[in-house]
Design a protein around this motif. Sequence first.
Motif, PDB file in Angstrom:
ATOM      1  N   GLU A 173       8.866  -3.870   5.340  1.00 54.08           N
ATOM      2  CA  GLU A 173       9.807  -4.498   4.396  1.00 54.08           C
ATOM      3  C   GLU A 173       9.132  -5.585   3.563  1.00 54.08           C
ATOM      4  OE1 GLU A 173      10.286  -3.859   7.551  1.00 54.08           O
ATOM      5  OE2 GLU A 173      12.384  -3.583   8.078  1.00 54.08           O
ATOM      6  N   CYS A 174       8.165  -6.287   4.158  1.00 56.82           N
ATOM      7  CA  CYS A 174       7.449  -7.347   3.439  1.00 56.82           C
ATOM      8  C   CYS A 174       6.817  -6.800   2.148  1.00 56.82           C
ATOM      9  CB  CYS A 174       6.361  -7.896   4.360  1.00 56.82           C
ATOM     10  SG  CYS A 174       5.410  -9.228   3.665  1.00 56.82           S
ATOM     11  N   GLN A 175       6.345  -5.556   2.229  1.00 56.63           N
ATOM     12  CA  GLN A 175       5.650  -4.963   1.089  1.00 56.63           C
ATOM     13  C   GLN A 175       6.581  -4.883  -0.123  1.00 56.63           C
ATOM     14  OE1 GLN A 175       4.989  -4.749   4.153  1.00 56.63           O
ATOM     15  NE2 GLN A 175       3.532  -3.179   4.750  1.00 56.63           N
ATOM     16  N   VAL A 176       7.823  -4.458   0.100  1.00 52.51           N
ATOM     17  CA  VAL A 176       8.732  -4.324  -1.051  1.00 52.51           C
ATOM     18  C   VAL A 176       9.262  -5.680  -1.499  1.00 52.51           C
ATOM     19  CG1 VAL A 176       9.327  -1.904  -0.804  1.00 52.51           C
ATOM     20  CG2 VAL A 176      10.596  -3.566   0.544  1.00 52.51           C
ATOM     21  N   LEU A 177       9.419  -6.609  -0.556  1.00 50.38           N
ATOM     22  CA  LEU A 177       9.863  -7.953  -0.941  1.00 50.38           C
ATOM     23  C   LEU A 177       8.816  -8.611  -1.850  1.00 50.38           C
ATOM     24  CD1 LEU A 177      12.268  -7.744   0.872  1.00 50.38           C
ATOM     25  CD2 LEU A 177      11.493  -9.699   2.178  1.00 50.38           C
ATOM     26  N   MET A 178       7.555  -8.558  -1.430  1.00 51.47           N
ATOM     27  CA  MET A 178       6.509  -9.247  -2.189  1.00 51.47           C
ATOM     28  C   MET A 178       6.287  -8.622  -3.569  1.00 51.47           C
ATOM     29  SD  MET A 178       5.704 -11.866  -0.606  1.00 51.47           S
ATOM     30  CE  MET A 178       7.132 -12.087   0.420  1.00 51.47           C
ATOM     31  N   MET A 179       6.521  -7.312  -3.690  1.00 54.53           N
ATOM     32  CA  MET A 179       6.391  -6.676  -5.013  1.00 54.53           C
ATOM     33  C   MET A 179       7.447  -7.219  -5.969  1.00 54.53           C
ATOM     34  SD  MET A 179       3.882  -4.415  -5.200  1.00 54.53           S
ATOM     35  CE  MET A 179       4.080  -2.893  -6.132  1.00 54.53           C
ATOM     36  N   ARG A 180       8.575  -7.699  -5.423  1.00 51.04           N
ATOM     37  CA  ARG A 180       9.667  -8.173  -6.284  1.00 51.04           C
ATOM     38  C   ARG A 180       9.669  -9.688  -6.466  1.00 51.04           C
ATOM     39  NH1 ARG A 180      14.913  -7.091  -4.302  1.00 51.04           N
ATOM     40  NH2 ARG A 180      15.531  -7.641  -6.410  1.00 51.04           N
ATOM     41  N   LEU A 181       8.845 -10.397  -5.674  1.00 49.65           N
ATOM     42  CA  LEU A 181       8.840 -11.867  -5.766  1.00 49.65           C
ATOM     43  C   LEU A 181       8.071 -12.309  -7.002  1.00 49.65           C
ATOM     44  CD1 LEU A 181       9.502 -14.628  -4.460  1.00 49.65           C
ATOM     45  CD2 LEU A 181       7.314 -14.457  -3.258  1.00 49.65           C
TER      46      LEU A 181
END
Length: 423
Positions: free
Chosen positions: A291-299
């Motif tokens: 989940e971290c991967q998709v969060l960081m792509m959007r931050l």
Amino acid sequence: MNVLILGGGGREHTLAWALSASPLLDKLFCAPGNAGIADVATCVDLNHSDHQAVIDFCARENIALVVVGPEAPLVDGIVDTLTAAGLKAFGPSKAAAQLEASKGFTKDFCQEFNIPTARYSRFDNAEAARAYAREQDLPIVIKADGLAAGKGVIIANHEDDALQAIDMCFGGSFGAAGSEVVIEEFLMGEEASFFAFVDGRTAVPLATAQDHKRVGDGDTGSNTGGMGAYSPAPILTQDVCDRVMSEIIEPTVQGMVARGTPFKGVLYAGLMIDAGQPKLIEYNVRFGDPECQVLMMRLKSDLLPALIATCDGVLANFDLRWSDDAALTVVMAAKGYPATPETGTEIKGLDSVDDDAVEVFHAGTRMQDERLVAAGGRVLNVTAVGSTVSEAQTRAYSAIDNIDWPGGFCRRDIGWRAVQRER
Ligand code: AMP
Ligand code: GLY
């Protein structure tokens, strides 16, 4: 400033990638790291359970912040030791990490602070657990109390399966994690994940995501650490998010303060949503992987000051900006994962992924004689952004089609719920 990340999976590659974009960063280290992390950080060999070795390394390299990726060192109290040594470390104390380390602890905590969750009972012996299970409606959920690498949860549709699960727990199948058992009501609904930074007193919501835990298409087969994720999760509408904050996250933050063990770090709530009502399935005390991967792509904001503000207890008035785009990540795993992943197979073709909207994060990879090889179960996280989940999905899978790795496989339906909604 110099930063050290502990961990070596896709989550840590993503954190390293996000931190390396910060103008505040000088040198980035990661222990142990992996072949992808080596592109953005210096990988070092440090035993996480040797806290003194970590402290010595931080002194030597003038480390201003340690970011702890996985749960094991948190539950082992590494943040307590680093803090006592005068270092800044992102993550909860050992006492606050109980929210992930003990399911019984969290269930009692929810009861005390009125946090919506499944009805439950705790047991320290098989006989009482069996008697209780026989009286409950089916399906019923049997959980080993402690950390069991995602394997300690059994959903039993028949009484025999429930009794067998209880015997497995107390019989030592999950080691010490199973010496206590939680039996709980089966919750219906749709699962989603909610993340918040918590600085002790203040919680700042991050973004939402949905994971795909089963190994096979159509959510079939064994449970895994996660085969793919996307963000945002449409089931977590603004209304539901507001309820998650006021009914689950805020009471948790305040409850931990009341107990004298304030929580600092990232709080990851695994939720079941039914008819707009969120209930807590479990807490994790770290970023989800993947989940971290998709969060960081959007931050869109700089991650580094946000981590520091969390450590320093100054999140009030801190604002994070997120892209309206969706992000989706597909896990490529070694054949045989999760039971018996075959490692050592060569991966080629990563250079041919040239879409600016795609990032390939490494999990279990290493370099061997100048060849990139698989070194774990989950190996690559092919991550894309798009104006919709469908667009991100198309980009991620076309990048995957350029990767030449006969020893790997992936699910072909990551994001299916959101894609169905978008149609
Ligand atoms: P956990 O390790 O607690 O996240 O549980 C693993 C998975 O089991 C969750 O992601 C859910 O899919 C499922 N699960 C756990 N507890 C329940 C419950 N009470 N009702 C329904 N599903 C559950
Ligand atoms: N993807 C699930 C987890 O990180 O626990």
